[in-house]
Design a protein around this motif. Sequence first.
Motif, short mmCIF file in Angstrom:
data_model
loop_
_atom_site.label_atom_id
_atom_site.label_comp_id
_atom_site.label_asym_id
_atom_site.label_seq_id
_atom_site.Cartn_x
_atom_site.Cartn_y
_atom_site.Cartn_z
N CYS A 43 -37.85 -9.28 -12.32
CA CYS A 43 -37.79 -8.05 -11.53
C CYS A 43 -39.15 -7.90 -10.87
CB CYS A 43 -37.51 -6.89 -12.49
SG CYS A 43 -37.76 -5.25 -11.80
N ALA A 44 -39.18 -7.36 -9.63
CA ALA A 44 -40.47 -7.24 -8.93
C ALA A 44 -41.35 -6.15 -9.53
CB ALA A 44 -40.23 -6.96 -7.46
N GLY A 130 -34.09 -10.08 -31.71
CA GLY A 130 -32.91 -10.90 -31.99
C GLY A 130 -32.06 -11.07 -30.76
N ASP A 131 -31.20 -12.08 -30.80
CA ASP A 131 -30.32 -12.38 -29.67
C ASP A 131 -28.90 -11.97 -30.05
OD1 ASP A 131 -29.02 -13.45 -27.54
OD2 ASP A 131 -30.23 -15.28 -27.52
N ALA A 164 -26.98 -3.09 -23.02
CA ALA A 164 -27.91 -2.93 -21.88
C ALA A 164 -28.61 -4.25 -21.63
CB ALA A 164 -28.93 -1.83 -22.20
N GLY A 166 -28.56 -6.16 -19.03
CA GLY A 166 -28.82 -6.56 -17.65
C GLY A 166 -27.83 -7.65 -17.26
N VAL A 245 -40.08 -11.28 -3.36
CA VAL A 245 -38.64 -11.33 -3.62
C VAL A 245 -37.92 -11.65 -2.32
CG1 VAL A 245 -36.61 -9.99 -4.30
CG2 VAL A 245 -38.75 -9.67 -5.53
N ILE A 307 -24.50 0.07 -20.07
CA ILE A 307 -25.36 0.83 -19.15
C ILE A 307 -26.22 -0.14 -18.33
CG2 ILE A 307 -25.49 2.93 -20.56
CD1 ILE A 307 -28.32 1.98 -21.42
N GLY A 308 -26.99 0.42 -17.41
CA GLY A 308 -27.93 -0.38 -16.61
C GLY A 308 -27.19 -1.32 -15.67
N SER A 313 -25.81 -0.78 -10.28
CA SER A 313 -27.20 -0.55 -9.91
C SER A 313 -27.25 -0.05 -8.48
CB SER A 313 -27.98 -1.86 -10.03
OG SER A 313 -29.27 -1.71 -9.50
N GLY A 319 -33.50 -0.35 -8.98
CA GLY A 319 -32.58 -0.63 -10.08
C GLY A 319 -33.07 -0.05 -11.40
N ILE A 320 -34.40 0.05 -11.55
CA ILE A 320 -34.92 0.59 -12.81
C ILE A 320 -34.52 2.07 -12.91
CG2 ILE A 320 -37.03 1.02 -14.16
CD1 ILE A 320 -38.33 -1.32 -12.63
N ALA A 323 -30.85 2.29 -13.68
CA ALA A 323 -30.61 1.96 -15.09
C ALA A 323 -30.93 3.18 -15.95
CB ALA A 323 -31.47 0.77 -15.51
C1 LIG Z 1 -35.40 -10.25 -7.86
C2 LIG Z 1 -35.23 -8.82 -8.32
C3 LIG Z 1 -36.23 -7.90 -8.05
C4 LIG Z 1 -36.07 -6.57 -8.44
N1 LIG Z 1 -37.06 -5.68 -8.17
C5 LIG Z 1 -36.92 -4.39 -8.55
C6 LIG Z 1 -37.97 -3.46 -8.30
O1 LIG Z 1 -39.01 -3.78 -7.77
N2 LIG Z 1 -37.78 -2.18 -8.70
C7 LIG Z 1 -36.63 -1.77 -9.32
O2 LIG Z 1 -36.52 -0.59 -9.64
N3 LIG Z 1 -35.64 -2.65 -9.57
C8 LIG Z 1 -35.76 -3.94 -9.22
N4 LIG Z 1 -34.77 -4.84 -9.51
C9 LIG Z 1 -33.60 -4.38 -10.25
C10 LIG Z 1 -33.96 -4.18 -11.71
O3 LIG Z 1 -34.64 -5.30 -12.21
C11 LIG Z 1 -32.73 -3.95 -12.55
O4 LIG Z 1 -31.87 -3.05 -11.91
C12 LIG Z 1 -33.11 -3.37 -13.91
O5 LIG Z 1 -34.03 -4.21 -14.54
C13 LIG Z 1 -31.87 -3.21 -14.78
O6 LIG Z 1 -32.28 -2.84 -16.06
P1 LIG Z 1 -31.40 -3.24 -17.32
O7 LIG Z 1 -32.06 -2.57 -18.47
O8 LIG Z 1 -29.97 -2.98 -17.07
O9 LIG Z 1 -31.53 -4.81 -17.45
P2 LIG Z 1 -32.81 -5.70 -17.69
O10 LIG Z 1 -34.00 -5.11 -17.07
O11 LIG Z 1 -32.43 -7.08 -17.26
O12 LIG Z 1 -33.04 -5.66 -19.25
C14 LIG Z 1 -32.16 -6.28 -20.14
C15 LIG Z 1 -32.87 -6.51 -21.45
O13 LIG Z 1 -31.94 -6.93 -22.40
C16 LIG Z 1 -32.42 -8.07 -23.07
N5 LIG Z 1 -31.27 -8.91 -23.42
C17 LIG Z 1 -30.44 -9.52 -22.58
N6 LIG Z 1 -29.46 -10.15 -23.26
C18 LIG Z 1 -29.71 -9.91 -24.56
C19 LIG Z 1 -29.06 -10.30 -25.76
N7 LIG Z 1 -27.96 -11.04 -25.75
N8 LIG Z 1 -29.59 -9.90 -26.93
C20 LIG Z 1 -30.71 -9.14 -26.98
N9 LIG Z 1 -31.36 -8.74 -25.87
C21 LIG Z 1 -30.87 -9.12 -24.67
C22 LIG Z 1 -33.34 -8.77 -22.06
O14 LIG Z 1 -34.31 -9.55 -22.74
C23 LIG Z 1 -33.93 -7.58 -21.34
O15 LIG Z 1 -35.11 -7.13 -21.92
C24 LIG Z 1 -34.89 -6.17 -9.14
C25 LIG Z 1 -33.90 -7.11 -9.43
C26 LIG Z 1 -34.06 -8.43 -9.03
C27 LIG Z 1 -33.00 -9.43 -9.34
#
Ligand SMILES: Cc1cc2nc3c(=O)[nH]c(=O)nc-3n(C[C@H](O)[C@H](O)[C@H](O)COP(=O)(O)OP(=O)(O)OC[C@H]3O[C@@H](n4cnc5c(N)ncnc54)[C@H](O)[C@@H]3O)c2cc1C
Length: 647
Positions: A43-44, A130-131, A164, A166, A245, A307-308, A313, A319-320, A323
């Motif tokens: 993520c940026a 953990g995964d 969550a 992602g 990006v 969620i998220g 998104s 996206g943050i 989320a």
């Molecule tokens: C190239 C790019 C640039 C972006 N730039 C921006 C920006 O500048 N500003 C902005 O607001 N948004 C940006 N976004 C969007 C933003 O990154 C996402 O919308 C946001 O991170 C979503 O949050 P999330 O918590 O749903 O998922 P994520 O941020 O992806 O977090 C998911 C978490 O879950 C963990 N996880 C995943 N699978 C498992 C598993 N099986 N077991 C345990 N843990 C797990 C991961 O390690 C991670 O920490 C960007 C997206 C992309 C692709």
Amino acid sequence: MNLLRKARETGRTIDLVIIERKRHLNISDTAGSTALLDGCNCCAGGLSPRMCDILDDMQLDLPEEVIQSRVTSITVQGHWKNVEIAVPPERRMLSVFRGSKPAGRSDRTGSFDAFLLEKAVKDGAVLITGDVHEVGYSDTARPLVHYDTGAEKKTIEADFLVIATGVSHVAAMRNHESDLLGSLQVMIPGFTPPSLRGAIICELRVPEQTLAQMQGEVYFIQYGSADLRLEMCSIIPKTEFVTVVLIGPGIDRIEGHVERFEVVDRFLALPHVRKLLPGPHRLSCTCGPHMVTGVAGTAFADRVAVIGDLATSRLNKDGIYSAYETSRALANTLLTQGTDRLSLRRAYWPGVKAISRDNLFGRVVFLLHRITFSTPFLSRVLYQAIFTERKTKTSPHRRLERILWSIASGDASYRYILRLMLHPSTIWSIAIGGLMVTIRNYLAELLFGLKWRNLGRHTTGVYREQFGSKRRQFINLILQTGLGLPKRRDIEKMYTIKIKAPGDIIFERLGRFGNEDRGYFRPRFVDVRRVRGEPNREGSIIRYSVTPGFLSFNLMLERSTEHQHLVYRVLDGFAQGGVLIFEIEPLGKGKCGLSIYVTFDLSNGTGPLSRFTLSIFRVLFPAFLHDVVWNHSLCQLKDCIENQTCS
Ligand SMILES: Cc1cc2nc3c(=O)[nH]c(=O)nc-3n(C[C@H](O)[C@H](O)[C@H](O)COP(=O)(O)OP(=O)(O)OC[C@H]3O[C@@H](n4cnc5c(N)ncnc54)[C@H](O)[C@@H]3O)c2cc1C
């Protein structure tokens, strides 16, 4: 955090367990920390103004080591038109790294996600590394979470499960590398991940000076080239790296590292990108994550919700924040409605749908934005309209600027932005301040032989609200210099441009104003030459030989303050007694603002013939020609200094 805090406010206790796959950073001086995590989220890390508001509301003060940059201006660039918008004083935009990457960072512990996790742990959450590989229901219909700590496989039975993860692992999930997606689809019948679009993210090391000069800036590049079609790409300079990006039709189907590297190279080689990032640069890492463009089929069932990003998104932006919005909607639902499917449908799902509905408006917003910025003519019209608006309207009435700011920063809903875009006043501003002025200026550029090939246009107009105070400064300077002020100030013009160079270099280049090798201010019909004295030396005289000849005049340099001011007086001709000032103002490390102030009265003439000619000239004087010529000259001067393009 929201859930824990709100529960506490209502006198309830919740046991919250977070399972995160990112491992602890193995750094000895951070042994006491619970959450310093390795890796990255692809993520940026741009924190929008609305996200910054949320952090403030939740009293989450980001430590200095987490903040990578404080954004002071956004520049939207399309087809060689650059529109720079200052971040409004009442708004805040930051950038961060989400994890410890890119490799080689000297401040690997400064991570946004680790900071939030630490805060959650302080608020009472339990963090497990953990995964999660499978989920399901127990015999008592409670969620089961199966996870792998690396050392052992474990299972938790919970009252409610929030997924969550992602979307960065959706591709792997689809390839059956994990049972998570399949088991989630069994738990939530009808669940399908949202539609995605490929992106490229990379971290660049650039020369220290380039990085210093870009501090506080963010660029959105709307256009690549005919064979590398891009849209809404971003360049975010941070403390040690520049995060880039890339999104667009030219990126959608890129797969594999080799192809990705090749595309990044092609991007960096684009002429308009090379002007921003001249290099040499070193690619520290590159990744091909996915951006969410749709909404999950369903995102909930009894005692479970997604969620998220995995739910939805905001399109292309923020996206943050979205989320956060989905997590807040879910926390409120759990605390006020219940954990069953019906409660979630009634109270949580509308929050998700609101984001995806707004994205429909977002699609139209981005379509119009893309068409405008990727078409040379339309981008020129918009650029001109913004230029006009800046000079004629105060901040609350600058509709076009508000639209661009909202799109680039994510500071408003897409529905609101589209309404602003389609409002009759917006169309009027574009038609009159943009289209008409563009046609007029285009003809003037043809007349004066001003060429824009490979030259970026920058808005050089001074904001209306700044005009008054800057003008007072210039008038004081004229009075201090002992020059009389033109009585009527028939013509009064001011321009400004930001140049990424120290003041002495700009000053030296201004000294070549009367030289053949100046590299700027070369309109047809006007020959500018120093006829007496040395560059930037008081008493030197510059002759403007204009066709027709009766418009020619001489300028004398009356005051030269090293690296700061050059004050010229018009000695004769139609603008006799007028003043031309160049002012250099430091704007931070290796960056300056160059302003030009011109004021003169149109002379009444001496003999009967010249009086007659000049009275007609006064009525017809096309003051806008001055704007056209100086806008081009300032852009040339900027390019000439920043990119050493002067011949
Ligand atoms: C190239 C790019 C640039 C972006 N730039 C921006 C920006 O500048 N500003 C902005 O607001 N948004 C940006 N976004 C969007 C933003 O990154 C996402 O919308 C946001 O991170 C979503 O949050 P999330 O918590 O749903 O998922 P994520 O941020 O992806 O977090 C998911 C978490 O879950 C963990 N996880 C995943 N699978 C498992 C598993 N099986 N077991 C345990 N843990 C797990 C991961 O390690 C991670 O920490 C960007 C997206 C992309 C692709």
